[in-house]
Scaffold this motif. Structure first.
Motif, PDB file in Angstrom:
ATOM      1  N   LYS A 195       0.749  -1.272   0.009  1.00 36.11           N
ATOM      2  CA  LYS A 195       0.177   0.134  -0.146  1.00 36.11           C
ATOM      3  C   LYS A 195       0.832   1.215   0.002  1.00 36.11           C
ATOM      4  CE  LYS A 195      -3.439   2.229   2.827  1.00 36.11           C
ATOM      5  NZ  LYS A 195      -4.251   3.043   1.594  1.00 36.11           N
ATOM      6  N   TYR A 196       1.977   1.391   0.647  1.00 36.06           N
ATOM      7  CA  TYR A 196       2.959   2.291   0.894  1.00 36.06           C
ATOM      8  C   TYR A 196       4.001   2.217  -0.054  1.00 36.06           C
ATOM      9  CZ  TYR A 196      -0.366   3.217   4.937  1.00 36.06           C
ATOM     10  OH  TYR A 196      -1.369   3.472   5.548  1.00 36.06           O
ATOM     11  N   ARG A 197       3.978   1.328  -0.888  1.00 36.44           N
ATOM     12  CA  ARG A 197       5.162   1.216  -1.853  1.00 36.44           C
ATOM     13  C   ARG A 197       6.464   1.332  -1.082  1.00 36.44           C
ATOM     14  NH1 ARG A 197       1.574   4.413  -4.790  1.00 36.44           N
ATOM     15  NH2 ARG A 197       0.564   3.025  -6.476  1.00 36.44           N
ATOM     16  N   MET A 198       6.693   0.571  -0.104  1.00 41.14           N
ATOM     17  CA  MET A 198       7.776   0.525   0.691  1.00 41.14           C
ATOM     18  C   MET A 198       8.912  -0.170  -0.104  1.00 41.14           C
ATOM     19  SD  MET A 198       6.566  -0.339   4.539  1.00 41.14           S
ATOM     20  CE  MET A 198       5.189   0.670   5.195  1.00 41.14           C
ATOM     21  N   PHE A 199       9.031  -1.145  -0.782  1.00 38.28           N
ATOM     22  CA  PHE A 199       9.882  -2.012  -1.596  1.00 38.28           C
ATOM     23  C   PHE A 199       9.332  -3.183  -2.272  1.00 38.28           C
ATOM     24  CE2 PHE A 199      10.192  -3.233   3.182  1.00 38.28           C
ATOM     25  CZ  PHE A 199       9.918  -4.409   2.910  1.00 38.28           C
ATOM     26  N   TYR A 218      22.378  -0.927   0.043  1.00 33.14           N
ATOM     27  CA  TYR A 218      20.954  -1.264   0.239  1.00 33.14           C
ATOM     28  C   TYR A 218      20.116  -0.090  -0.132  1.00 33.14           C
ATOM     29  CZ  TYR A 218      22.993  -4.659   3.433  1.00 33.14           C
ATOM     30  OH  TYR A 218      23.759  -5.707   4.215  1.00 33.14           O
ATOM     31  N   ASP A 219      18.866  -0.627  -0.678  1.00 29.68           N
ATOM     32  CA  ASP A 219      17.808   0.172  -1.277  1.00 29.68           C
ATOM     33  C   ASP A 219      17.111   1.083  -0.187  1.00 29.68           C
ATOM     34  OD1 ASP A 219      18.346  -0.473  -4.054  1.00 29.68           O
ATOM     35  OD2 ASP A 219      17.315  -2.561  -3.407  1.00 29.68           O
ATOM     36  N   VAL A 220      16.951   0.280   0.919  1.00 29.18           N
ATOM     37  CA  VAL A 220      16.014   0.585   2.149  1.00 29.18           C
ATOM     38  C   VAL A 220      16.436   0.263   3.352  1.00 29.18           C
ATOM     39  CG1 VAL A 220      14.404  -1.185   1.684  1.00 29.18           C
ATOM     40  CG2 VAL A 220      13.671   0.991   2.171  1.00 29.18           C
ATOM     41  N   LEU A 221      16.235   1.070   4.371  1.00 27.79           N
ATOM     42  CA  LEU A 221      16.147   0.822   5.724  1.00 27.79           C
ATOM     43  C   LEU A 221      15.014   0.449   6.396  1.00 27.79           C
ATOM     44  CD1 LEU A 221      18.546   0.697   8.101  1.00 27.79           C
ATOM     45  CD2 LEU A 221      17.388   3.083   8.633  1.00 27.79           C
ATOM     46  N   ALA A 222      14.917  -0.381   7.008  1.00 24.91           N
ATOM     47  CA  ALA A 222      13.414  -0.975   7.591  1.00 24.91           C
ATOM     48  C   ALA A 222      13.517  -1.020   9.151  1.00 24.91           C
ATOM     49  CB  ALA A 222      12.937  -2.285   7.079  1.00 24.91           C
ATOM     50  N   THR A 223      12.742  -0.191   9.611  1.00 30.84           N
ATOM     51  CA  THR A 223      12.744  -0.307  11.185  1.00 30.84           C
ATOM     52  C   THR A 223      11.372  -0.838  11.714  1.00 30.84           C
ATOM     53  OG1 THR A 223      11.957   1.792  11.454  1.00 30.84           O
ATOM     54  CG2 THR A 223      14.267   1.932  11.483  1.00 30.84           C
ATOM     55  N   GLY A 224      11.562  -1.151  13.031  1.00 27.04           N
ATOM     56  CA  GLY A 224      10.258  -2.106  13.582  1.00 27.04           C
ATOM     57  C   GLY A 224       9.394  -1.168  14.224  1.00 27.04           C
ATOM     58  N   HIS A 225       9.410  -0.032  14.027  1.00 23.45           N
ATOM     59  CA  HIS A 225       8.419   0.917  14.807  1.00 23.45           C
ATOM     60  C   HIS A 225       6.751   0.303  14.634  1.00 23.45           C
ATOM     61  CE1 HIS A 225      11.663   3.975  14.013  1.00 23.45           C
ATOM     62  NE2 HIS A 225      11.437   4.125  15.334  1.00 23.45           N
ATOM     63  N   ASN A 226       6.167   0.151  15.654  1.00 20.64           N
ATOM     64  CA  ASN A 226       4.782  -0.219  15.730  1.00 20.64           C
ATOM     65  C   ASN A 226       4.142   0.810  15.808  1.00 20.64           C
ATOM     66  OD1 ASN A 226       4.446   0.297  18.382  1.00 20.64           O
ATOM     67  ND2 ASN A 226       5.723  -1.671  18.598  1.00 20.64           N
ATOM     68  N   ARG A 247      17.010  10.946  -0.048  1.00 20.07           N
ATOM     69  CA  ARG A 247      17.491  12.325  -0.789  1.00 20.07           C
ATOM     70  C   ARG A 247      19.005  12.579  -0.537  1.00 20.07           C
ATOM     71  NH1 ARG A 247      15.415  17.723   1.806  1.00 20.07           N
ATOM     72  NH2 ARG A 247      15.484  17.090   4.042  1.00 20.07           N
ATOM     73  N   ASP A 248      19.569  13.324  -1.324  1.00 14.37           N
ATOM     74  CA  ASP A 248      21.034  13.588  -1.349  1.00 14.37           C
ATOM     75  C   ASP A 248      21.730  12.973  -0.386  1.00 14.37           C
ATOM     76  OD1 ASP A 248      19.774  15.587  -2.654  1.00 14.37           O
ATOM     77  OD2 ASP A 248      19.531  16.952  -0.925  1.00 14.37           O
ATOM     78  N   GLY A 249      21.975  11.497  -0.549  1.00 12.94           N
ATOM     79  CA  GLY A 249      22.643  10.576   0.141  1.00 12.94           C
ATOM     80  C   GLY A 249      22.127  10.362   1.517  1.00 12.94           C
ATOM     81  N   LEU A 250      20.709  10.485   1.756  1.00 10.79           N
ATOM     82  CA  LEU A 250      20.000   9.976   2.947  1.00 10.79           C
ATOM     83  C   LEU A 250      19.153   8.803   2.446  1.00 10.79           C
ATOM     84  CD1 LEU A 250      18.487  12.944   4.837  1.00 10.79           C
ATOM     85  CD2 LEU A 250      20.447  11.620   5.563  1.00 10.79           C
ATOM     86  N   ILE A 251      19.363   7.471   3.401  1.00 15.43           N
ATOM     87  CA  ILE A 251      18.637   6.397   2.940  1.00 15.43           C
ATOM     88  C   ILE A 251      17.278   6.359   3.151  1.00 15.43           C
ATOM     89  CG2 ILE A 251      19.312   5.283   5.101  1.00 15.43           C
ATOM     90  CD1 ILE A 251      19.397   3.405   1.876  1.00 15.43           C
ATOM     91  N   ARG A 252      16.370   5.743   2.095  1.00 11.91           N
ATOM     92  CA  ARG A 252      15.283   5.629   2.399  1.00 11.91           C
ATOM     93  C   ARG A 252      14.796   4.868   3.453  1.00 11.91           C
ATOM     94  NH1 ARG A 252      10.296   5.276  -1.242  1.00 11.91           N
ATOM     95  NH2 ARG A 252       9.505   3.395  -0.677  1.00 11.91           N
ATOM     96  N   LYS A 253      13.783   5.400   4.251  1.00  9.41           N
ATOM     97  CA  LYS A 253      13.355   4.557   5.716  1.00  9.41           C
ATOM     98  C   LYS A 253      11.878   4.164   5.514  1.00  9.41           C
ATOM     99  CE  LYS A 253      16.677   6.885   8.667  1.00  9.41           C
ATOM    100  NZ  LYS A 253      16.727   7.834   9.850  1.00  9.41           N
ATOM    101  N   VAL A 254      11.598   2.817   5.963  1.00  7.20           N
ATOM    102  CA  VAL A 254      10.290   2.315   5.798  1.00  7.20           C
ATOM    103  C   VAL A 254      10.033   1.600   7.181  1.00  7.20           C
ATOM    104  CG1 VAL A 254      10.406   2.099   3.355  1.00  7.20           C
ATOM    105  CG2 VAL A 254      10.926   0.314   4.720  1.00  7.20           C
ATOM    106  N   LYS A 255       8.727   1.577   7.412  1.00  6.95           N
ATOM    107  CA  LYS A 255       8.327   1.025   8.868  1.00  6.95           C
ATOM    108  C   LYS A 255       6.952   0.045   8.511  1.00  6.95           C
ATOM    109  CE  LYS A 255       9.001   5.615  10.811  1.00  6.95           C
ATOM    110  NZ  LYS A 255       8.156   6.624  11.168  1.00  6.95           N
TER     111      LYS A 255
END
Ligand code: SF4
Ligand SMILES: [Zn+2]
Ligand SMILES: [Zn+2]
Lengths: 314, 77
Positions: A40-44, A156-164, A194-202
Motif C-alpha cells: 500500500k505504501y510502496r515500501m519496497f 542497500y535500497d532501503v532501511l526498515a525499522t520495527g516501529h509499531n 534524498r541527497d545521500g540519505l537512505i530511504r526509511k520504511v516502517k
C-alpha cells in the motif's frame, strides 16, 4: 473465545479489529497485514535489498522474521551502544540478535560504537553537553548516522525499522502537543531518501504493539524483555500509557488517530519548512554524510568533542 | 485458594474463578498492556483463572529499544 477462522481456541482477541485468532491463524495474519502495508505504501519490492535495524526487541526481530517469511532479502544491522545499566543490556540484546541470525541463516552486521568511535554511548554522553547528561540524544544521533552509513556503504535500497503503531502514535501525539509541524510533515510509513540519505520504511507501522509482542511470543522468538535502562520514565512511554487508557474506552482509537493523521498529511495540512531542518543538504566536511549546516555534521562535531575531552582527562 | 499473576519480578495474588480481565482490573493493570500466558501459551483475557495456577504476564509496552530517541520531546524521525 474461539478463532474466527477455524473455531479453535483463540490465543489473542484484538478488540480494535473485532477479531480473535488461534495461534496458527494469527501467525499467518501478521505477515499478511505487513505485506498489505508494504504494498500500500510502496515500501519496497521483491528485488529490493533491505537492511533491517535490529535491537534485540520484539518489534525488530519480529519484523526481520516476517520479511524472511514473506521471501524478501533482508540483512540485519545491530548497533552496539555499550549500555550496561546493571543488566548487561547491550551485551544481552546483541546475543539475542546473533542467536536469531544464526538460527535463521541470516546475515547480521554488527557495529560496535565504542570500537569504531572510541567510547560507549554513556561515556560519550558524560563528555558532551548534548542531552544534558542523558545518553538518548547522543544515542539517537549516533544510531541515525551509523544506520545511514551502513545502508549506503552496503548498497542497500532501503532501511526498515520495527516501529509499531504505538510507537508512531506516541510520536504523533508528542509532535501534536508541540505543534511541531515540520516533524509532522515528515512522519509516516515511508521517509523518502534524498541527497545521500537512505530511504526509511516502517512495515509494522499499523500493527498494534500488543500484536507485535504476541507475534514474537507465539512464534517463539527469543527477544530481550528488558528495557534500555535509560528508557525508564521516557516521555514516549508516558504517552503510550495515556493513549492506552483512551484505547481501553474506545478500541481502535489509536489506529484511527494515526490513519486520520496520514490522510490530513496527504492533503497537505502540514508544511515541511515550518520548523526543523530546511531543504538544502550539504556534505559534512569530515564524513561526507548529508547535513543541514555547512561544515561538520552534528555527529562528527559531537564525537570530535568527546574524543578531545577523553584525551584531556587521561 | 489463590492464583498468582506474575509481571516482571512482581507477584500478585488473586482469587480463582474470575476472568483474567477482571483480575487485571482488580490489581490495577490495564488489560491491553499485558499478554497473559499459561504454561508458556498465550491465552485470551476471558479465560477463567484456575485454582493454584501461575499466570505469567508479558508486558507489551517498550520504549527503550526504539531505533530513535524516545526522550526527545521534539520527537523527530
Ligand atoms: S533509551 Fe537507551 S537505546 Fe533508547 S535512545 Fe536512550 S540510551 Fe539509546
Ligand atoms: Zn484458527
Ligand atoms: Zn560528519
Amino acid at each position: 473465545m474461539k478463532c474466527r477462522k477455524c473455531g479453535d481456541r483463540a490465543v489473542i482477541n484484538m478488540r480494535q479489529h473485532k477479531l480473535a485468532l488461534c495461534g496458527p491463524h494469527f501467525l499467518d495474519w501478521i505477515p499478511d497485514q505487513a505485506l498489505r502495508f508494504i504494498e500500500k505504501y510502496r515500501m519496497f519490492d521483491a528485488d529490493s535489498r533491505i537492511l533491517v535495524a535490529v535491537s534485540g526487541g520484539k518489534d525488530s526481530l519480529g519484523l526481520w522474521d516476517v520479511l524472511g517469511r514473506l521471501g524478501f532479502q533482508a540483512d540485519g544491522l545491530y548497533i552496539g551502544l555499550g549500555i550496561d545499566g546493571g543488566t548487561g543490556y547491550s551485551a544481552e540484546s546483541q546475543r539475542k540478535c546473533e542467536a536469531f541470525a544464526e538460527a535463521h541463516g541470516l546475515h547480521l552486521i554488527v557495529v560496535d560504537v565504542a570500537e569504531v568511535e572510541g567510547a560507549t554511548i554513556p561515556t560519550a554522553a558524560s563528555l558532551t553537553n548534548r542531552g544534558r547528561g542523558k545518553p538518548c540524544s547522543v544515542c539517537g544521533l549516533t544510531k541515525r548516522h551509523v544506520m545511514n552509513r551502513v545502508a549506503r556503504d552496503g548498497g542497500y535500497d532501503v532501511l526498515a525499522t520495527g516501529h509499531n503503531l504505538d510507537d508512531e502514535v506516541a510520536v504523533l501525539f508528542g509532535n501534536t502537543l508541540n505543534w511541531a509541524s515540520g516533524y509532522l510533515a515528515r512522519q509516516g510509513p515511508v521517509l523518502e531518501g534524498r541527497d545521500g540519505l537512505i530511504r526509511k520504511v516502517k512495515p509494522f507501522c499499523r500493527l498494534y504493539e500488543r500484536e507485535t509482542a504476541a507475534y514474537a511470543l507465539v512464534r517463539g522468538i527469543e527477544y530481550i524483555y528488558d528495557e534500555c535502562p535509560h528508557a525508564v520514565g521516557a516521555t514516549s512511554i508516558y504517552y503510550k500509557e495515556t493513549l492506552n487508557r483512551m484505547e481501553a474506552d474506545r478500541p481502535g482509537m489509536k489506529l484511527s488517530f494515526y490513519l486520520a493523521f496520514l490522510r490530513a498529511r496527504q492533503q497537505g495540512l502540514f508544511a515541511e519548512a515550518a520548523d526543523g531542518p530546511t531543504d538544502s543538504l550539504q556534505a559534512c566536511s569530515t564524513c561526507g554524510q548529508p547535513t543541514t549546516a555547512p561544515g561538520q555534521c552534528a555527529f562528527c562535531r559531537t564525537w570530535d568533542a568527546v574524543r578531545a575531552r577523553q584525551r584531556v582527562s587521561v | 485458594m489463590t492464583v498468582t499473576l506474575r509481571l516482571r519480578d512482581k507477584d500478585y495474588e488473586v482469587r480463582a474463578g474470575m476472568t483474567i480481565r477482571d483480575a487485571l482490573l482488580q490489581i490495577g493493570i490495564e488489560p491491553d498492556s499485558v499478554l497473559p500466558t499459561r504454561q508458556g501459551e498465550l491465552i485470551t483475557e476471558d479465560e477463567i483463572l484456575q485454582e493454584g495456577e501461575h499466570i505469567r504476564l508479558v508486558s507489551v509496552i517498550s520504549g527503550g529499544s526504539l531505533p530513535s530517541d524516545p526522550l526527545g520531546l521534539g520527537m523527530r524521525r
